[in-house]
Design a protein around this motif. Sequence first.
Motif, short mmCIF file in Angstrom:
data_model
loop_
_atom_site.label_atom_id
_atom_site.label_comp_id
_atom_site.label_asym_id
_atom_site.label_seq_id
_atom_site.Cartn_x
_atom_site.Cartn_y
_atom_site.Cartn_z
N UNK A 17 0.83 -1.20 0.00
CA UNK A 17 0.00 0.00 0.00
C UNK A 17 0.86 1.25 0.00
N UNK A 18 0.32 2.30 -0.56
CA UNK A 18 0.91 3.63 -0.51
C UNK A 18 -0.22 4.64 -0.38
N UNK A 19 0.12 5.77 0.22
CA UNK A 19 -0.85 6.87 0.32
C UNK A 19 -0.22 8.11 -0.28
N UNK A 20 -0.86 8.63 -1.30
CA UNK A 20 -0.41 9.86 -1.94
C UNK A 20 -1.23 11.03 -1.43
N UNK A 21 -0.59 12.18 -1.35
CA UNK A 21 -1.28 13.40 -0.93
C UNK A 21 -1.09 14.48 -1.98
N UNK A 22 -2.08 15.32 -2.10
CA UNK A 22 -2.05 16.46 -3.02
C UNK A 22 -2.39 17.72 -2.23
N UNK A 23 -1.43 18.62 -2.14
CA UNK A 23 -1.63 19.88 -1.43
C UNK A 23 -1.74 21.01 -2.44
N UNK A 73 -10.59 13.45 1.32
CA UNK A 73 -10.05 14.71 1.76
C UNK A 73 -9.57 14.56 3.19
N UNK A 74 -8.37 15.04 3.48
CA UNK A 74 -7.86 15.09 4.85
C UNK A 74 -8.01 16.53 5.33
N UNK A 75 -8.98 16.75 6.18
CA UNK A 75 -9.26 18.12 6.63
C UNK A 75 -8.12 18.68 7.49
N UNK A 76 -7.48 17.83 8.24
CA UNK A 76 -6.40 18.30 9.12
C UNK A 76 -5.21 18.81 8.31
N UNK A 77 -4.91 18.09 7.23
CA UNK A 77 -3.77 18.48 6.39
C UNK A 77 -4.20 19.38 5.23
#
Length: 125
Positions: A17-23, A73-77
């Motif tokens: 597994x991997x988790x990608x984030x987009x800011x 969506x990650x509200x904290x980040x």
Amino acid sequence: QVRLVESGGGLVQSGGSLRLSCAASGRTFSSLSSVGWFRQPPGQEREFVARIRWDGGSSYYADSIKGRFTVSRDNAKNTIDLQMNSLKPEDTAVYYCALVPWARNGVTPSEYHYWGQGTQVTVSS
């Protein structure tokens, strides 16, 4: 102008597994803006993976990854994340997030206005 930055790519074994984030940063945009995840395997065209509204609603997935990937969506980040489980070697690609600053159910790259630089995901067999 909106700036998008992806993170979280890397090398993982098949089944992992991997988790990608987009800011996003820069100009403000509507909470109804659509954020898409696309990927481009080596030597192939960029393809749609998933999309979600910036406020976390209305997600949609490509058939090829349905049931294995989750966009949220990650509200904290304040990011849009792509959780990728049960990864396969054929998931190897550069993964991009993209944004169109209004409500649009886009599945093609041309429908998105802003793009990140991409993050490499490599799945070994």
